[in-house]
Design a protein around this motif. Sequence first.
Motif, PDB file in Angstrom:
ATOM      1  N   VAL A 149       0.846  -1.202   0.000  1.00  0.00           N
ATOM      2  CA  VAL A 149       0.000   0.000   0.000  1.00  0.00           C
ATOM      3  C   VAL A 149       0.878   1.246   0.000  1.00  0.00           C
ATOM      4  CG1 VAL A 149      -1.642   1.356   1.347  1.00  0.00           C
ATOM      5  CG2 VAL A 149      -1.970  -1.103   1.107  1.00  0.00           C
ATOM      6  N   GLN A 150       1.932   1.246   0.793  1.00  0.00           N
ATOM      7  CA  GLN A 150       2.849   2.389   0.814  1.00  0.00           C
ATOM      8  C   GLN A 150       3.491   2.599  -0.546  1.00  0.00           C
ATOM      9  OE1 GLN A 150       5.487   1.843   4.381  1.00  0.00           O
ATOM     10  NE2 GLN A 150       4.854   3.954   4.764  1.00  0.00           N
ATOM     11  N   ALA A 151       3.864   1.507  -1.199  1.00  0.00           N
ATOM     12  CA  ALA A 151       4.472   1.614  -2.528  1.00  0.00           C
ATOM     13  C   ALA A 151       3.481   2.210  -3.522  1.00  0.00           C
ATOM     14  CB  ALA A 151       4.938   0.235  -3.001  1.00  0.00           C
ATOM     15  N   LYS A 152       2.210   1.809  -3.415  1.00  0.00           N
ATOM     16  CA  LYS A 152       1.174   2.348  -4.286  1.00  0.00           C
ATOM     17  C   LYS A 152       0.998   3.850  -4.053  1.00  0.00           C
ATOM     18  CE  LYS A 152      -3.800   2.054  -5.225  1.00  0.00           C
ATOM     19  NZ  LYS A 152      -5.078   1.388  -4.850  1.00  0.00           N
ATOM     20  N   LEU A 153       0.997   4.258  -2.785  1.00  0.00           N
ATOM     21  CA  LEU A 153       0.858   5.677  -2.466  1.00  0.00           C
ATOM     22  C   LEU A 153       2.066   6.471  -2.969  1.00  0.00           C
ATOM     23  CD1 LEU A 153      -0.553   5.419   1.174  1.00  0.00           C
ATOM     24  CD2 LEU A 153      -1.763   6.294  -0.833  1.00  0.00           C
ATOM     25  N   SER A 154       3.244   5.874  -2.855  1.00  0.00           N
ATOM     26  CA  SER A 154       4.460   6.542  -3.333  1.00  0.00           C
ATOM     27  C   SER A 154       4.404   6.746  -4.848  1.00  0.00           C
ATOM     28  CB  SER A 154       5.683   5.708  -2.964  1.00  0.00           C
ATOM     29  OG  SER A 154       6.865   6.309  -3.432  1.00  0.00           O
ATOM     30  N   LYS A 155       3.919   5.733  -5.560  1.00  0.00           N
ATOM     31  CA  LYS A 155       3.793   5.842  -7.018  1.00  0.00           C
ATOM     32  C   LYS A 155       2.790   6.929  -7.391  1.00  0.00           C
ATOM     33  CE  LYS A 155       2.566   3.169 -11.134  1.00  0.00           C
ATOM     34  NZ  LYS A 155       2.137   1.839 -11.652  1.00  0.00           N
ATOM     35  N   ALA A 156       1.654   6.966  -6.667  1.00  0.00           N
ATOM     36  CA  ALA A 156       0.638   7.992  -6.948  1.00  0.00           C
ATOM     37  C   ALA A 156       1.193   9.385  -6.690  1.00  0.00           C
ATOM     38  CB  ALA A 156      -0.600   7.742  -6.086  1.00  0.00           C
ATOM     39  N   ALA A 157       1.943   9.533  -5.602  1.00  0.00           N
ATOM     40  CA  ALA A 157       2.534  10.837  -5.272  1.00  0.00           C
ATOM     41  C   ALA A 157       3.480  11.288  -6.378  1.00  0.00           C
ATOM     42  CB  ALA A 157       3.268  10.757  -3.943  1.00  0.00           C
ATOM     43  N   SER A 158       4.262  10.341  -6.905  1.00  0.00           N
ATOM     44  CA  SER A 158       5.196  10.666  -7.988  1.00  0.00           C
ATOM     45  C   SER A 158       4.451  11.089  -9.255  1.00  0.00           C
ATOM     46  CB  SER A 158       6.082   9.452  -8.279  1.00  0.00           C
ATOM     47  OG  SER A 158       6.963   9.709  -9.350  1.00  0.00           O
ATOM     48  N   GLN A 159       3.378  10.373  -9.584  1.00  0.00           N
ATOM     49  CA  GLN A 159       2.583  10.717 -10.771  1.00  0.00           C
ATOM     50  C   GLN A 159       1.943  12.097 -10.624  1.00  0.00           C
ATOM     51  OE1 GLN A 159      -0.051   7.298 -10.792  1.00  0.00           O
ATOM     52  NE2 GLN A 159       1.068   6.346 -12.478  1.00  0.00           N
ATOM     53  N   ILE A 160       1.424  12.382  -9.440  1.00  0.00           N
ATOM     54  CA  ILE A 160       0.793  13.681  -9.197  1.00  0.00           C
ATOM     55  C   ILE A 160       1.823  14.802  -9.283  1.00  0.00           C
ATOM     56  CG2 ILE A 160      -0.323  15.092  -7.426  1.00  0.00           C
ATOM     57  CD1 ILE A 160      -1.728  12.507  -6.469  1.00  0.00           C
ATOM     58  N   GLU A 161       2.985  14.576  -8.700  1.00  0.00           N
ATOM     59  CA  GLU A 161       4.039  15.593  -8.725  1.00  0.00           C
ATOM     60  C   GLU A 161       4.521  15.864 -10.147  1.00  0.00           C
ATOM     61  OE1 GLU A 161       8.474  16.408  -6.730  1.00  0.00           O
ATOM     62  OE2 GLU A 161       7.305  14.634  -6.198  1.00  0.00           O
ATOM     63  N   THR A 162       4.684  14.786 -10.921  1.00  0.00           N
ATOM     64  CA  THR A 162       5.133  14.938 -12.308  1.00  0.00           C
ATOM     65  C   THR A 162       4.105  15.710 -13.137  1.00  0.00           C
ATOM     66  OG1 THR A 162       6.394  12.875 -12.219  1.00  0.00           O
ATOM     67  CG2 THR A 162       5.795  13.694 -14.402  1.00  0.00           C
ATOM     68  N   ALA A 163       2.828  15.354 -12.957  1.00  0.00           N
ATOM     69  CA  ALA A 163       1.761  16.031 -13.698  1.00  0.00           C
ATOM     70  C   ALA A 163       1.669  17.491 -13.302  1.00  0.00           C
ATOM     71  CB  ALA A 163       0.429  15.327 -13.453  1.00  0.00           C
ATOM     72  N   SER A 164       1.823  17.783 -12.014  1.00  0.00           N
ATOM     73  CA  SER A 164       1.770  19.166 -11.544  1.00  0.00           C
ATOM     74  C   SER A 164       2.916  19.983 -12.122  1.00  0.00           C
ATOM     75  CB  SER A 164       1.813  19.193 -10.016  1.00  0.00           C
ATOM     76  OG  SER A 164       1.755  20.516  -9.536  1.00  0.00           O
ATOM     77  N   ALA A 165       4.106  19.378 -12.162  1.00  0.00           N
ATOM     78  CA  ALA A 165       5.267  20.078 -12.733  1.00  0.00           C
ATOM     79  C   ALA A 165       5.049  20.354 -14.224  1.00  0.00           C
ATOM     80  CB  ALA A 165       6.527  19.242 -12.533  1.00  0.00           C
ATOM     81  N   ARG A 166       4.433  19.387 -14.909  1.00  0.00           N
ATOM     82  CA  ARG A 166       4.149  19.576 -16.336  1.00  0.00           C
ATOM     83  C   ARG A 166       3.156  20.723 -16.550  1.00  0.00           C
ATOM     84  NH1 ARG A 166       2.267  14.786 -17.288  1.00  0.00           N
ATOM     85  NH2 ARG A 166       4.326  13.865 -17.575  1.00  0.00           N
ATOM     86  N   GLN A 167       2.149  20.795 -15.695  1.00  0.00           N
ATOM     87  CA  GLN A 167       1.173  21.885 -15.790  1.00  0.00           C
ATOM     88  C   GLN A 167       1.824  23.228 -15.465  1.00  0.00           C
ATOM     89  OE1 GLN A 167      -1.860  22.003 -16.922  1.00  0.00           O
ATOM     90  NE2 GLN A 167      -2.098  19.810 -17.273  1.00  0.00           N
ATOM     91  N   SER A 168       2.738  23.239 -14.519  1.00  0.00           N
ATOM     92  CA  SER A 168       3.442  24.483 -14.170  1.00  0.00           C
ATOM     93  C   SER A 168       4.277  24.981 -15.347  1.00  0.00           C
ATOM     94  CB  SER A 168       4.330  24.266 -12.940  1.00  0.00           C
ATOM     95  OG  SER A 168       3.558  23.991 -11.793  1.00  0.00           O
ATOM     96  N   ASP A 169       4.952  24.046 -16.024  1.00  0.00           N
ATOM     97  CA  ASP A 169       5.749  24.411 -17.195  1.00  0.00           C
ATOM     98  C   ASP A 169       4.855  24.977 -18.291  1.00  0.00           C
ATOM     99  OD1 ASP A 169       8.019  23.564 -15.912  1.00  0.00           O
ATOM    100  OD2 ASP A 169       8.082  21.602 -16.894  1.00  0.00           O
ATOM    101  N   TYR A 170       3.714  24.306 -18.525  1.00  0.00           N
ATOM    102  CA  TYR A 170       2.808  24.782 -19.569  1.00  0.00           C
ATOM    103  C   TYR A 170       2.230  26.145 -19.203  1.00  0.00           C
ATOM    104  CZ  TYR A 170      -1.158  25.285 -22.649  1.00  0.00           C
ATOM    105  OH  TYR A 170      -2.049  25.788 -23.559  1.00  0.00           O
ATOM    106  N   LYS A 171       1.889  26.313 -17.939  1.00  0.00           N
ATOM    107  CA  LYS A 171       1.338  27.594 -17.495  1.00  0.00           C
ATOM    108  C   LYS A 171       2.342  28.722 -17.736  1.00  0.00           C
ATOM    109  CE  LYS A 171      -0.047  30.133 -13.385  1.00  0.00           C
ATOM    110  NZ  LYS A 171       0.023  30.172 -11.921  1.00  0.00           N
ATOM    111  N   SER A 172       3.599  28.480 -17.396  1.00  0.00           N
ATOM    112  CA  SER A 172       4.635  29.498 -17.623  1.00  0.00           C
ATOM    113  C   SER A 172       4.780  29.810 -19.107  1.00  0.00           C
ATOM    114  CB  SER A 172       5.974  29.004 -17.059  1.00  0.00           C
ATOM    115  OG  SER A 172       5.905  28.841 -15.664  1.00  0.00           O
ATOM    116  N   PHE A 173       4.735  28.759 -19.940  1.00  0.00           N
ATOM    117  CA  PHE A 173       4.834  28.937 -21.385  1.00  0.00           C
ATOM    118  C   PHE A 173       3.672  29.768 -21.912  1.00  0.00           C
ATOM    119  CE2 PHE A 173       3.606  27.231 -25.619  1.00  0.00           C
ATOM    120  CZ  PHE A 173       4.703  27.677 -26.343  1.00  0.00           C
TER     121      PHE A 173
END
Length: 302
Positions: free
Chosen positions: A231-255
């Motif tokens: 379960v912890q591994a699943k939560l860690s994977k979800a956190a990574s996916q959310i962080e990556t997606a958020s960073a991608r949105q931040s880059d697009y927003k700046s662009f």
Amino acid sequence: MTLRVATFSQSSMMIENALRLQSAMADEQIRESSGVISDDFGGYGSTAQHVINLQVSVTRSQSYIDAATLAGSKVQVMYSAVGSMTDIITQLRSQLSAASTGSSSELTSVINSAQQMLQEMGSLLNTQYDGQYVFAGGKSKAAPVDLTNFASGTGSASTADASYYAGGSEIASVRVATDQSVSYGVTADNSAFEEIMRVLKLVANSSSLSSSDITSALDLASKALDDTSAVQAKLSKAASQIETASARQSDYKSFAETLSGDLTSVDLAAATARLSIYQAQLTASYSALAKIFSMNLASYLR
């Protein structure tokens, strides 16, 4: 100021041109001081739709970033709570192992510890963040775990029992882009948590732990530990996916903000040059008007 009939048409045209120059100069001064081409979309001409689309994109990206930030925080809270559950089951295993070869006092101690751990698990499964119970599924406004009846019943190592759970079955997810959602929810009746609750109930409600009870409890505790780690591994994977997606949105927003700024911002150097030209033209217009207004019959008779 008196206009002569002979020069009326010329004078009117020059005054009109001077006023037009004055108005253009005033508009340019406003643009230069504000830093934007126009204070409404009508002033952007053919680029207005592009500006609108970019601004909508910026707003949408920010909403995805905000949603991802909130979900990411929930995942961190859940991960921390599950870490504490791992500590509980690890401690129980150690105590059970010691009790298997220990005295009756050690058996009593592990039973008492299990009773306390059961209450701790209930509290962890009722963890809240931002006014919501994070392990409650869709029923996040109410506590998902109630130990009133569960804690007093007789436990079984082989029969699953999630009667403590009163939450929803929905798994929480967050939309992080137009075409992407990340599922991150874990409910309190998850099999890993149920196994912890089951082994704690088994030990906590035993009058005396037999060797077979300890063996069964140790087997179940080991399985619960493995499943909780998953379960912890699943939560860690979800956190990574959310962080990556958020960073991608931040880059697009700046662009998008940069593109929007290029379309709406004033080129200060060009604006300054235009103001100089307007000023020179306006000065020349005023000078010409002054000469026309100063002309009279006496000037020609000299």
